[in-house]
Design a protein around this motif. Structure first.
Motif, mmCIF file in Angstrom:
data_model
loop_
_atom_site.group_PDB
_atom_site.id
_atom_site.type_symbol
_atom_site.label_atom_id
_atom_site.label_comp_id
_atom_site.label_asym_id
_atom_site.label_seq_id
_atom_site.Cartn_x
_atom_site.Cartn_y
_atom_site.Cartn_z
ATOM 1 N N THR A 43 -39.337 -65.630 46.428
ATOM 2 C CA THR A 43 -40.371 -65.004 47.368
ATOM 3 C C THR A 43 -40.689 -63.503 46.680
ATOM 4 O OG1 THR A 43 -39.894 -66.349 49.298
ATOM 5 C CG2 THR A 43 -41.073 -64.123 49.660
ATOM 6 N N TYR A 44 -39.277 -62.731 46.716
ATOM 7 C CA TYR A 44 -39.425 -61.452 46.084
ATOM 8 C C TYR A 44 -40.250 -61.295 44.960
ATOM 9 C CZ TYR A 44 -38.472 -56.656 44.644
ATOM 10 O OH TYR A 44 -38.269 -55.370 44.314
ATOM 11 N N ALA A 75 -44.186 -62.169 45.231
ATOM 12 C CA ALA A 75 -44.931 -61.287 45.913
ATOM 13 C C ALA A 75 -44.991 -60.031 45.424
ATOM 14 C CB ALA A 75 -44.076 -61.370 47.460
ATOM 15 N N GLY A 113 -48.829 -60.838 46.333
ATOM 16 C CA GLY A 113 -49.064 -60.523 47.835
ATOM 17 C C GLY A 113 -48.563 -61.614 48.580
ATOM 18 N N SER A 114 -49.500 -61.575 49.602
ATOM 19 C CA SER A 114 -48.917 -62.528 50.877
ATOM 20 C C SER A 114 -49.065 -63.972 50.353
ATOM 21 C CB SER A 114 -49.651 -62.394 52.050
ATOM 22 O OG SER A 114 -51.234 -62.893 51.512
ATOM 23 N N SER A 115 -49.689 -64.411 49.431
ATOM 24 C CA SER A 115 -49.659 -65.764 49.021
ATOM 25 C C SER A 115 -48.639 -66.055 47.817
ATOM 26 C CB SER A 115 -51.249 -66.154 47.917
ATOM 27 O OG SER A 115 -51.226 -65.454 46.922
ATOM 28 N N VAL A 164 -45.648 -64.884 48.711
ATOM 29 C CA VAL A 164 -44.712 -65.288 49.705
ATOM 30 C C VAL A 164 -44.399 -66.641 49.900
ATOM 31 C CG1 VAL A 164 -43.877 -64.961 52.035
ATOM 32 C CG2 VAL A 164 -44.902 -63.086 50.570
ATOM 33 N N TRP A 165 -45.633 -67.305 50.080
ATOM 34 C CA TRP A 165 -45.685 -68.781 50.264
ATOM 35 C C TRP A 165 -45.341 -69.698 49.106
ATOM 36 C CZ3 TRP A 165 -45.083 -70.054 55.026
ATOM 37 C CH2 TRP A 165 -45.617 -69.488 56.105
#
Length: 52
Positions: A8-9, A12, A18-20, A22-23
């Motif tokens: 995730t890090y 992102a 960015g936020s995508s 994270v997913w």
């Protein structure tokens, strides 16, 4: 949990998704965690069968 946090890090912030990111990090990290758990369980079961 470690693979998810790292991925995730990475997606992102380091790669800038960015936020995508994270997913995608959650998906990729979960997949890596499953793969490691599968390999560990396979080796563990083979050792149990070998010893008994």
């Amino acid at each position: 949990m470690l693979f998810v946090s790292f991925s995730t890090y990475l997606f992102a912030f380091t790669l800038g998704f960015g936020s995508s990111g994270v997913w995608w990090g959650i998906v990729v990290g979960g997949g890596r965690g499953c793969a490691v758990a599968y390999v560990w369980a396979t080796i563990y079961i083979r050792r149990l069968k070998k010893n008994y």
